[in-house]
Write an enzyme that holds these catalytic residues in place. Sequence first.
Site, mmCIF file in Angstrom:
data_model
loop_
_atom_site.group_PDB
_atom_site.id
_atom_site.type_symbol
_atom_site.label_atom_id
_atom_site.label_comp_id
_atom_site.label_asym_id
_atom_site.label_seq_id
_atom_site.Cartn_x
_atom_site.Cartn_y
_atom_site.Cartn_z
ATOM 1 N N HIS A 172 40.275 -3.941 -14.460
ATOM 2 C CA HIS A 172 40.636 -2.802 -15.304
ATOM 3 C C HIS A 172 41.564 -3.203 -16.445
ATOM 4 C CE1 HIS A 172 43.210 0.692 -16.357
ATOM 5 N NE2 HIS A 172 42.037 1.279 -16.410
ATOM 6 N N CYS B 127 25.276 -6.565 -21.573
ATOM 7 C CA CYS B 127 26.563 -5.941 -21.882
ATOM 8 C C CYS B 127 27.641 -6.418 -20.915
ATOM 9 C CB CYS B 127 26.452 -4.418 -21.837
ATOM 10 S SG CYS B 127 25.993 -3.746 -20.227
#
Length: 810
Positions: A427, A758
């Site tokens: 994160h 991606c």
Amino acid sequence: MGAPARYIRFFEQISASDLSLVGGKTASLGEMYQTLRPLGVLIPNGFAITTDAYRDMLQRAQAWQPLHELLAELKVDDPQDLTRRAQRAREIVYAAGLPEDLRTQILAAYRRLREESEQPISVAVRSSATAEDLPTMSFAGQQDSFLNIQGEARLLDACRRCFASLFTDRAIHYRVDNGFDHFKVALSIAVQKMVRADLAASGVMFTLDTESGFRDVVLITGSYGLGENIVQGAVEPDEFVVFKPTFLTGRRAVLRHTLGRKQIRMIYAEEAAHEPTLNVATTPEERERFCLSDEEVLVLADYAIKIEQHYSRQAKRAMPMDIEWAKDGIDGHLYIVQARPETSASRRRETTLEEYRLGTTPEPIVTGYAVGARIAGGTVRLIKSVAEIGTFRPGEVLVTDSTTPDWEPIMHRAAAIVTNRGGRTCHAAIVAREFGIPAVVGTANATERLSSGQFVTVSCAEGELGRVYAGKIPFEIRRTDLATLARPHTKMMLILANPATAFQMSFLPNDGVALARMEFIITEHIKAHPMALLHPDRVADESERGAIEALTRGYAHARDFFVQRLSEGLGTIAAAFYPKPVIVRMSDFKSNEYAGLLGGRWFEPKEENPMLGLRGAARYTHPSYAEGFALECAAIQRARDNLGLVNITPMIPFCRRLEEGAAVLARMRDLGLERGRNGLEVYVMCEIPNNVLLIDEFSRLFDGFSIGSNDLTQLTLGVDRDSASVAFDFDERDPGVRKLLKLAVEGCRRNGRHSGICGQAPSDYPEITAELVRLGIDSIGLNPDALVPTTLRVLELEREMASAPKQSAA
């Protein structure tokens, strides 16, 4: 009628060519009054007191000589000298008075304005200098304006003070800084009927985004009462954004709403008061609602576009505009009260690549994975839990064990981020890339080695290893011009999540967005679990229910809150890159991350391994989340159909089985997102080995594939990518992973489907990028910091491939 008034020109007698006679502001008002009023743009009538009046007034009072002498020895950088001389200059001009013939003409024009109105009027008396509102320099706010002027005596006094304001401290300093001669600049005055915005609202709008210079939007700000509070920055206004390209095709919708606090309202004072206006506090109810309806926002956008088009035709080039508007609380109409060329944001362009280089390299205190390619210094703020984030100050270096979406409100304000745990796709790494912040993650011991108050330099510009150094280490930034950068055959696309950065990122050389992360918008702009919004009665915690109620206040239903917020965030990203494709991944939280949303813990299961649990396609049709997925689809549909952003392509993550894919597509069709209707395509993430093994079958369901190299590597190698214990085994360069990448690209080509990637691999490993380009992948998604360097590598590789000798068939 009597003889023409030499010193007076009404707006219908003024055009843009009269700048030397009436100054930039009034020339613009006259131009709009004549040319745009017939097109429906409402302009309050008024008149100009010409620059001839200013010059003759000073000539008759013999004031020129003392003004020249006063300013001849001016020390503009000496504040005391500047203030003293400016004050004396204003006294000289004010004392000159208004000659009798000028007074007579002003009052005759004022009486005509009063006779034209059915209601008693007041006027605004505004300066209009000949060196003001120019296409490259605005001079805005350098002289004074006076509002709510009623009665002949007050009008004449306001005109004298307005003439004198040509010599305010700021105006004198501004002219010196910009090379203007004080005595070659003359002042005209615009006397304009005031709009009763004190009873309604007013504001400022721009025909571009003022932060980035992005030109395809109208940015409208508004607040209650007279507009001076917004101009002076005294109030936090509402903001509205309208996307011009789709607006002009008939898609009349507001792209984005932002509610301002609107703490005060400027109103008219009593007639006998010393000052003509005063501020009063707004009510809590006023602060919690927008000062304009959507219909009114769209009327203003229409005005703004017509004004910009007119001035652009005149200038024979794009002419972004800065426009002041006001709503009349009596007749309910919206009026334009000023317009000038925008001279700051319109000249900014992101045309350079920044490369960071460190000077000396002492032994680092801690090391870890480098995220981004920047260097930053700052004071450490060690935070042990999210409960302590209130102690963080902008510009500090955030040091902690690990981060979750709850930390994002402070992360974008950090100079750098350092964590004990996590890899390149954790994160903290994802958010740091989004905001262009250097981060060193997975250090194992940062919280032990670093302490609050310590100054450090964080370097991510030295390869894969990120380093944290004690003290302030010198570094340089090298910039490369991007203006002439060629475009490769392979599509080079961006990975984005934050709508706030989209307009700025659009200036990078790109072919669209390979991955728009819906989760960021839900975390940052919605904050609540969608099921908690729909079923607050199932949230057992009273404080959480109260927080949900506060979030959705002002919306008819909590559903509307979610759909509007999400569609506006996604729509902003899509508008930034329109008409290039923007691939939006539907929410890909894991159950523990969903549980972290407001009210989420009451709707999520406790899973031992959420990475392999209820996520992606399986979640969308599961009874526990089907209603939440319906909200996500409604947001996509609103962005595509209402806003006209048909460049949005939804993408389904973590689709394990063909049956899951078919079920999700059927559910989307039922919710109004049918493949093929209005050009809609639906992509799927290729991140599970089964997606590659059955790519021919998946190709019958979906229009394109985006390889998620992070999860594909995790599931191929059996490595938990968030586990520090086995992080050394997580490597996208493993032969098995590379073989799956090859099979995926070849399978897409075989089935005529779009192939893209991606995941993190192309940003980190040039050899992976080279393999994908040689395989003929259609697009590569990259973080903004990796886009240009990777583009340069791909250009070179494609040149090598083109020049390589072709192998003849056997």
